[in-house]
Motif scaffolding. Structure first.
Motif, short mmCIF file in Angstrom:
data_model
loop_
_atom_site.label_atom_id
_atom_site.label_comp_id
_atom_site.label_asym_id
_atom_site.label_seq_id
_atom_site.Cartn_x
_atom_site.Cartn_y
_atom_site.Cartn_z
N ALA A 145 -53.48 14.91 34.13
CA ALA A 145 -54.71 14.61 34.26
C ALA A 145 -55.39 13.82 34.36
CB ALA A 145 -54.43 14.31 36.03
N ASP A 183 -49.80 11.06 39.96
CA ASP A 183 -48.47 11.51 40.04
C ASP A 183 -49.35 13.04 40.90
OD1 ASP A 183 -46.67 10.12 38.89
OD2 ASP A 183 -46.55 10.66 36.64
N PHE A 184 -50.65 13.32 39.80
CA PHE A 184 -51.31 14.28 40.74
C PHE A 184 -51.82 13.99 41.88
CE2 PHE A 184 -55.17 16.62 41.22
CZ PHE A 184 -55.07 17.84 41.09
N THR A 201 -58.57 11.88 43.83
CA THR A 201 -58.18 12.83 44.87
C THR A 201 -58.57 12.13 46.56
OG1 THR A 201 -59.86 14.25 44.64
CG2 THR A 201 -58.32 14.50 43.89
N THR A 214 -50.79 25.44 41.17
CA THR A 214 -50.10 26.04 42.09
C THR A 214 -49.31 27.18 42.13
OG1 THR A 214 -50.64 23.59 43.14
CG2 THR A 214 -48.83 24.84 44.21
N ARG A 226 -53.29 15.00 49.21
CA ARG A 226 -52.46 13.84 48.86
C ARG A 226 -52.16 13.36 50.51
NH1 ARG A 226 -47.60 16.32 45.24
NH2 ARG A 226 -48.36 16.33 43.63
N ASP A 275 -52.79 21.40 36.95
CA ASP A 275 -52.11 21.91 39.19
C ASP A 275 -52.20 23.58 38.76
OD1 ASP A 275 -50.94 22.21 40.64
OD2 ASP A 275 -49.64 20.41 40.27
N LEU A 309 -56.93 17.39 35.65
CA LEU A 309 -57.11 18.36 36.59
C LEU A 309 -56.30 19.13 36.28
CD1 LEU A 309 -58.04 15.85 38.63
CD2 LEU A 309 -59.46 16.66 38.11
N PHE A 342 -55.84 23.37 41.77
CA PHE A 342 -56.22 22.48 40.59
C PHE A 342 -57.49 23.39 40.55
CE2 PHE A 342 -58.38 19.97 43.46
CZ PHE A 342 -59.35 20.12 42.33
N ILE A 366 -52.61 20.48 46.59
CA ILE A 366 -52.36 21.30 45.07
C ILE A 366 -54.02 22.49 45.15
CG2 ILE A 366 -52.35 20.27 43.04
CD1 ILE A 366 -50.95 18.48 43.54
N ALA A 426 -50.65 10.04 34.94
CA ALA A 426 -50.64 11.60 35.74
C ALA A 426 -51.34 11.94 36.22
CB ALA A 426 -50.58 12.24 34.14
N CYS A 427 -52.21 11.64 36.66
CA CYS A 427 -53.34 11.62 37.34
C CYS A 427 -53.01 10.38 38.84
CB CYS A 427 -54.61 10.49 37.52
SG CYS A 427 -56.33 11.73 37.11
#
Length: 344
Positions: free
Chosen positions: A43, A62-63, A77, A147, A114, A145, A143, A122, A120, A59-60
């Protein structure tokens, strides 16, 4: 037509052409740069010098669990938190700090929430961008992840705590067995103590095989009574649905069954070829778990034993630690014992 132009006009046209070519090359370079970022699985987003978002890749999206807005401030975010759960305002996020202080930010962790409520963990990597003169023109942030890593760390911490707890508990039981084991000779002491240790070791093996999810009550009983079963398998009757036991209860029942079997082999129904043993349990009545032990066909029992050895004392002590009850009936045909665990 160029012949009609002066040298100054020709130079001006050349400069215009070079600028146009430079802008075209710059546009191509920027397009290739954006295509590259779009293809990356990490991301990544960029901002201008004031913190307004200028670009973000798939990817951002999705993140963040949403599509950010170009022109929004600081972060892609929805909500941010510190690792301890404290809300983190967007204007205090790592990207904001990187732009306000004109420096990269490293080695920090945060939690993104989210819109659907999922979170998440990160690590951000905001880095200022400067022009050829060193002036701040924006920033780029990646970013990462973490997690899965944080969950693995938590599992390791829980496992370490569980191992520590089990080790202390096992050591306490071993110390009690060592203190209370009675024998006339060193050989007898060694045999008795090794048998009790084996009962505990079997439980640990079962837990290890199940990845510490529980130990099978049926397997515990079968393992302890297998040496006395005989060739035809009719000497011992085992009845009951299989139940997975937590560590403390499994360990206690293993020692209790071992001691009952040892006493039966020395003095009770398992000491003679004609002796029989029935063991059964119930887990659907008023008590969460009731275990019945019934001997017959051994030496005739005229009265309860006057000497209370470790076998009886250990069983009583173990049951009491679990707030359970043990009841014995010394019948002429053999011992009948009931172990109940109200808080199994």
């Amino acid at each position: 037509m160029l012949d009609l132009l002066g040298h100054s006009d020709e130079a001006r046209i050349g400069e215009i052409a070079r600028q146009a070519a430079s802008r075209s090359a710059g546009a191509d370079s920027e397009r290739r740069f954006r295509d590259l970022l779009q293809a990356l699985p990490a991301a990544i987003y960029t901002t201008d010098a004031e913190g307004r978002i200028t670009f973000f890749n798939q990817a951002c999206i999705d993140f963040a669990g949403r599509t950010p807005e170009v022109g929004a401030m600081w972060c892609v975010t929805w909500k941010l938190y510190l690792p301890d759960g404290t809300p983190l305002p967007h204007d205090e996020c790592p990207m904001a700090i990187a732009l306000k202080q004109n420096r990269p930010v490293r080695d920090v962790e945060a939690v993104a929430e989210r819109p659907d409520g999922s979170r998440i963990c990160f690590m951000p990597y905001p880095t200022p961008l400067r022009d050829e003169r060193g002036r701040l023109v924006g920033a780029v942030n990646m970013l990462v992840d973490i997690t899965a890593r944080k969950q693995a760390e938590q599992r390791m911490m829980l496992l370490a705590y569980e191992v520590d707890h089990r080790s202390n508990n096992l050591l306490a039981v071993t110390q009690a067995m060592l203190r209370l084991t009675k024998a006339e000779t060193a050989a007898e002491f060694q045999a008795a103590f090794q048998g009790r240790l084996s009962a505990l070791a079997n439980v640990q093996r079962l837990f290890s095989a199940s990845r510490w999810t529980g130990a099978s009550l049926k397997t515990i009983v079968e393992d302890e009574l297998r040496p006395y079963a005989g060739g035809d398998g009719e000497r011992i009757s085992i009845t009951g649905d299989d139940i997975r036991l937590p560590a403390t209860l499994a360990q206690s029942i293993a020692v209790a069954v071992h001691e009952l079997a040892t006493n039966a082999a020395k003095y009770g129904s398992l000491s003679t070829p004609s002796g029989r043993l029935e063991i059964r349990w119930e887990a659907n009545g008023a008590e969460p778990l009731v275990l019945h032990w019934s001997e017959r066909g051994g030496p005739r029992v005229n009265e309860p034993p006057t000497r209370k050895g470790f076998g009886i004392g250990a069983v009583d002590g173990i049951i009491r630690t679990l707030r359970g009850r043990v009841t014995r009936w010394w019948k002429p045909e053999g011992l009948v014992c009931e172990l109940s665990f109200p808080e199994a």
